[in-house]
Scaffold this motif. Sequence first.
Motif, PDB file in Angstrom:
ATOM      1  N   ILE A  46       1.046  -1.391   0.045  1.00 58.60           N
ATOM      2  CA  ILE A  46      -0.013   0.200   0.131  1.00 58.60           C
ATOM      3  C   ILE A  46       1.062   1.201   0.045  1.00 58.60           C
ATOM      4  O   ILE A  46       0.581   2.282  -0.785  1.00 58.60           O
ATOM      5  CB  ILE A  46      -1.137   0.071   1.336  1.00 58.60           C
ATOM      6  N   ALA A  47       2.029   1.155   0.319  1.00 52.48           N
ATOM      7  CA  ALA A  47       2.728   2.303   0.918  1.00 52.48           C
ATOM      8  C   ALA A  47       3.531   2.588  -0.580  1.00 52.48           C
ATOM      9  O   ALA A  47       4.078   3.651  -0.965  1.00 52.48           O
ATOM     10  CB  ALA A  47       4.016   2.090   2.016  1.00 52.48           C
ATOM     11  N   ALA A  48       3.768   1.536  -1.412  1.00 51.41           N
ATOM     12  CA  ALA A  48       4.364   1.753  -2.547  1.00 51.41           C
ATOM     13  C   ALA A  48       3.315   2.082  -3.783  1.00 51.41           C
ATOM     14  O   ALA A  48       3.543   2.187  -4.861  1.00 51.41           O
ATOM     15  CB  ALA A  48       4.855   0.248  -3.278  1.00 51.41           C
ATOM     16  N   LYS A  49       1.983   2.511  -3.264  1.00 51.43           N
ATOM     17  CA  LYS A  49       0.729   3.083  -4.104  1.00 51.43           C
ATOM     18  C   LYS A  49       0.644   1.822  -5.185  1.00 51.43           C
ATOM     19  O   LYS A  49       0.661   2.664  -6.739  1.00 51.43           O
ATOM     20  CB  LYS A  49       1.296   4.399  -4.596  1.00 51.43           C
ATOM     21  N   VAL A  50       0.590   0.820  -4.937  1.00 53.06           N
ATOM     22  CA  VAL A  50      -0.024  -0.397  -6.068  1.00 53.06           C
ATOM     23  C   VAL A  50      -1.221  -0.077  -6.574  1.00 53.06           C
ATOM     24  O   VAL A  50      -1.996   0.740  -5.937  1.00 53.06           O
ATOM     25  CB  VAL A  50       0.275  -1.641  -5.354  1.00 53.06           C
ATOM     26  N   ASP A  51      -1.604  -0.415  -7.799  1.00 51.44           N
ATOM     27  CA  ASP A  51      -2.624  -0.091  -8.295  1.00 51.44           C
ATOM     28  C   ASP A  51      -3.691  -1.234  -8.036  1.00 51.44           C
ATOM     29  O   ASP A  51      -5.094  -0.891  -7.750  1.00 51.44           O
ATOM     30  CB  ASP A  51      -2.648  -0.487  -9.910  1.00 51.44           C
ATOM     31  N   LEU A  52      -3.203  -2.301  -7.541  1.00 50.65           N
ATOM     32  CA  LEU A  52      -4.255  -3.225  -6.939  1.00 50.65           C
ATOM     33  C   LEU A  52      -3.526  -4.601  -6.134  1.00 50.65           C
ATOM     34  O   LEU A  52      -2.542  -4.643  -6.294  1.00 50.65           O
ATOM     35  CB  LEU A  52      -5.207  -4.045  -8.153  1.00 50.65           C
ATOM     36  N   ILE A  53      -3.989  -5.292  -5.412  1.00 57.22           N
ATOM     37  CA  ILE A  53      -3.488  -6.505  -4.686  1.00 57.22           C
ATOM     38  C   ILE A  53      -4.425  -7.749  -5.084  1.00 57.22           C
ATOM     39  O   ILE A  53      -5.538  -7.588  -5.305  1.00 57.22           O
ATOM     40  CB  ILE A  53      -3.646  -6.022  -3.398  1.00 57.22           C
ATOM     41  N   VAL A  54      -3.453  -8.689  -5.543  1.00 56.27           N
ATOM     42  CA  VAL A  54      -4.243 -10.243  -5.618  1.00 56.27           C
ATOM     43  C   VAL A  54      -3.951 -11.040  -4.420  1.00 56.27           C
ATOM     44  O   VAL A  54      -2.570 -10.952  -4.196  1.00 56.27           O
ATOM     45  CB  VAL A  54      -3.839 -10.763  -7.022  1.00 56.27           C
ATOM     46  N   THR A  55      -4.810 -11.741  -4.014  1.00 53.79           N
ATOM     47  CA  THR A  55      -4.506 -12.560  -2.794  1.00 53.79           C
ATOM     48  C   THR A  55      -5.166 -14.008  -3.432  1.00 53.79           C
ATOM     49  O   THR A  55      -5.962 -14.227  -4.065  1.00 53.79           O
ATOM     50  CB  THR A  55      -5.230 -11.943  -1.672  1.00 53.79           C
TER      51      THR A  55
END
Length: 241
Positions: free
Chosen positions: A1-10
């Motif tokens: 989140i700190a890296a300002k990602v566009d989305l997270i896949v889990t």
Amino acid sequence: IAAKVDLIVTAGTPAALAAKKATTTVPIIMAAVGDPVGTGLVPSLARPGGNLTGLSSIAPDLEGKRLQLLREIVPGLSHVAMFVNSLNPFHVSSMSQARAAAQAMGIKLQLHDIQKSEDLDDAFAAIRKERPDALLILADRVFLHNRQHIVNFTREQRLPNVNAYKELVEVGGLMSYGPSYEDMHKRAAIYVDKILKGTKPADLPIEQPSKFTFVVNLKAAKELGVTVPSQTLGLADQLIE
């Protein structure tokens, strides 16, 4: 989140819960999650709302079908050990399914709670003492990561087994039945594509599995001294020889 990602896949329920706790704004795509409604991830499969969507591995009576497969292979099946992880919220519904199916079939179900790798040896010791007829292993990363250790134990004990992951069968387990995790991970890419093109997660319904995979390891069957009926073999999507 700190890296300002566009989305997270889990992948998996614990990872999805952790991601949800961490952010309410970054889109989260669940490549394979157990019971997203029952575990509080989303209010509805059709209308997930919020920033989560993706694919669920939940399906009616999965544990009952796995127990039925064991009964077809083990004559007089009456006592089944079951590996669960009480820290995995998805296992609440899985255990409920398994208990109901076992009761209907007249099978004694012995649960072994394995939260970390170090718990396996205690479970192995209990199984050596209890001498169950077979072993049922649920879907959990602890079991996936320790698949060779678990399979080596089933060989040593000549213990027929049914697994949620085909990876356990590929290293010598007897059989697996469940949603095609490979298919779900591929379909997760479609969600990634849509969200990166501007679709909101809240507008993408959560998919339930449409493809299931049944894998049988014939070499393991021979080592365990069990005979897989021809009609059961006929249903297999993959035979490992």
